[in-house]
Design an enzyme around this catalytic site. Structure first.
Site, mmCIF file in Angstrom:
data_model
loop_
_atom_site.group_PDB
_atom_site.id
_atom_site.type_symbol
_atom_site.label_atom_id
_atom_site.label_comp_id
_atom_site.label_asym_id
_atom_site.label_seq_id
_atom_site.Cartn_x
_atom_site.Cartn_y
_atom_site.Cartn_z
ATOM 1 N N ARG A 189 -11.556 28.837 15.463
ATOM 2 C CA ARG A 189 -10.689 30.360 14.668
ATOM 3 C C ARG A 189 -11.963 30.309 13.485
ATOM 4 O O ARG A 189 -12.563 31.112 13.069
ATOM 5 C CB ARG A 189 -9.716 30.475 14.131
ATOM 6 C CG ARG A 189 -9.062 31.077 15.190
ATOM 7 C CD ARG A 189 -7.412 30.102 15.095
ATOM 8 N NE ARG A 189 -7.092 31.917 14.694
ATOM 9 C CZ ARG A 189 -5.502 31.221 13.158
ATOM 10 N NH1 ARG A 189 -4.448 30.958 13.266
ATOM 11 N NH2 ARG A 189 -5.353 32.919 12.924
ATOM 12 N N TYR A 223 12.319 2.080 7.831
ATOM 13 C CA TYR A 223 13.240 3.056 8.774
ATOM 14 C C TYR A 223 14.416 2.878 8.688
ATOM 15 O O TYR A 223 14.971 4.160 9.417
ATOM 16 C CB TYR A 223 12.711 2.302 10.175
ATOM 17 C CG TYR A 223 11.056 2.578 11.212
ATOM 18 C CD1 TYR A 223 10.550 3.349 11.425
ATOM 19 C CD2 TYR A 223 10.479 1.084 10.420
ATOM 20 C CE1 TYR A 223 8.993 2.845 12.038
ATOM 21 C CE2 TYR A 223 9.230 0.963 10.980
ATOM 22 C CZ TYR A 223 8.296 1.808 11.650
ATOM 23 O OH TYR A 223 7.458 1.797 12.408
ATOM 24 N N GLY A 259 -0.861 3.567 13.346
ATOM 25 C CA GLY A 259 -1.869 3.007 15.060
ATOM 26 C C GLY A 259 -3.959 2.939 14.336
ATOM 27 O O GLY A 259 -3.976 2.901 12.704
ATOM 28 N N HIS A 287 -6.670 17.018 24.212
ATOM 29 C CA HIS A 287 -7.279 17.392 22.358
ATOM 30 C C HIS A 287 -8.139 15.836 23.202
ATOM 31 O O HIS A 287 -7.891 15.109 22.551
ATOM 32 C CB HIS A 287 -5.808 16.746 21.242
ATOM 33 C CG HIS A 287 -6.979 16.181 20.519
ATOM 34 N ND1 HIS A 287 -7.439 17.606 20.188
ATOM 35 C CD2 HIS A 287 -7.066 15.277 19.190
ATOM 36 C CE1 HIS A 287 -7.962 16.233 18.460
ATOM 37 N NE2 HIS A 287 -7.850 16.043 18.169
ATOM 38 N N THR A 319 -1.077 10.522 16.513
ATOM 39 C CA THR A 319 -1.777 9.208 16.680
ATOM 40 C C THR A 319 -2.995 9.675 18.334
ATOM 41 O O THR A 319 -2.256 9.752 18.849
ATOM 42 C CB THR A 319 -1.545 8.134 17.120
ATOM 43 O OG1 THR A 319 -0.541 7.527 15.418
ATOM 44 C CG2 THR A 319 -1.801 6.677 17.127
ATOM 45 N N ARG A 330 0.939 -0.929 -0.423
ATOM 46 C CA ARG A 330 0.410 0.254 -0.218
ATOM 47 C C ARG A 330 0.606 1.045 -0.148
ATOM 48 O O ARG A 330 0.940 1.911 -0.694
ATOM 49 C CB ARG A 330 -0.965 -0.394 1.351
ATOM 50 C CG ARG A 330 -2.047 1.315 1.345
ATOM 51 C CD ARG A 330 -2.984 1.321 2.531
ATOM 52 N NE ARG A 330 -4.191 2.745 2.400
ATOM 53 C CZ ARG A 330 -4.827 2.972 2.748
ATOM 54 N NH1 ARG A 330 -4.900 1.939 3.580
ATOM 55 N NH2 ARG A 330 -4.548 3.942 3.019
#
Length: 311
Positions: free
Chosen positions: A153, A65, A79, A175, A119, A40
């Site tokens: 905003r 990596y 995740g 959050h 994530t 993918r």
């Protein structure tokens, strides 16, 4: 050029929204997409890089990596996603397991990069990343309430009939469900809107509370309709990556350790100065008593979320 290389770990909706935003704004010269599903990642890289003739040169590749060794910034969008009706904190246990492997491989492959965590639950996952990583804590930054503040905003801009860029204010804390708007800090044209008439629009506490509720519920409403959120957080990630790469030292409400502002919390959002090395300073604005209480309550909820978490 060092720093113009950005890695994105996780090529789901959020990761690819960030990749597309960076690609189309020509903010980077090289994008490396890393995902557990290598095919993918290859397909996404091929699809995106074919647009170079229209937007300018930017090498886009799928990799691992080890291919991130010279990346200036790595976006962590790996995740599992938030399901309809599921809170961000409900995601915690599943995404911690994903990060154990991801962070270890990033420490080996990209030890000098600034990590931007997207994530969810982002405040806790930012703390998890700091705990698992050997890099300086200042080099691990969560997207925090940058998106929530942008939503605030935008909604206030619509209400007051003004460009949202002319609205100045933040959403602080988690959050998530305990986030809050310190209305004493929200201004347009240098005028605090709380208790004032601005651009012919009088302050209305009920309208303000309705807007705050809409900001807090935004992700749930979007997920209920389309299954995920992506485009606005992709724009947030583009902005944060660009700030780091250009060392702009912009003040943004990103997720930082609570101890930096005297709050008992793993991480939460307050205004912080962001640049090439990550976050170097934080600012605790002059909150009133009710706003201080809201910030501490938000921190307490996040602290409870990690109380039984073993890393």
């Amino acid at each position: 050029m060092r720093g113009a290389h950005v890695g994105i770990v996780g090529v789901g909706h959020v990761g690819m929204a960030a990749a597309a935003a960076l690609f189309h704004t020509q903010a980077v010269t090289r994008l490396t997409l890393v995902d557990a599903d290598g095919r993918r990642a290859e397909g996404e890289a091929m699809d995106l890089m074919h647009g170079q003739a229209l937007v300018g040169p930017c090498a886009v590749e799928a990799g691992g990596y080890d291919d991130l060794s010279d990346a200036g910034v790595v976006v962590l969008a790996a995740g599992v996603g938030q399901r309809p009706g599921e809170s961000r904190l409900d995601l915690l246990a599943r995404n911690v397991e994903v990060y154990r492997s991801v962070v270890a491989q990033l420490d080996r492959g990209a030890p000098d990069a600034v990590l931007i965590v997207a994530t969810n639950p982002v405040d806790v996952m930012t703390w998890v990343t700091r705990e698992l990583s050997a890099r300086p804590g200042s080099a691990v930054v969560g997207t925090g309430t940058v998106l929530d503040s942008a939503r605030l905003r935008a909604l206030l801009g619509r209400h007051y009939g003004v460009d949202p860029q002319s609205v100045h204010g933040y959403v602080l804390g988690e959050h998530g469900d305990t986030e809050f708007v310190p209305w004493s800090l929200v201004s347009i044209g240098g005028t605090c809107i709380q208790g004032a008439e601005v651009l012919g629009v009088p302050w209305d506490r009920h309208v303000a509370l309705a807007i705050e509720h809409e900001v807090r519920r935004a992700a749930y409403e979007i997920i209920d309709r389309k299954g995920w959120t992506s485009w606005a957080i992709g724009s947030v990630l583009r902005e944060l990556v660009t700030v780091v790469l250009r060392d702009e030292r912009t003040v943004v409400p990103v997720s930082v350790p609570g101890e930096l502002v005297g709050i008992d919390a793993p991480s939460l959002s307050v205004p912080a100065r962001l640049g090439r090395a990550g976050v170097d300073r934080v600012i605790l604005p002059p909150l009133n008593d009710a706003e201080h209480t809201a910030l501490r309550a938000s921190g307490a909820a996040l602290q409870q979320a990690v109380a039984d978490l073993a890393l």
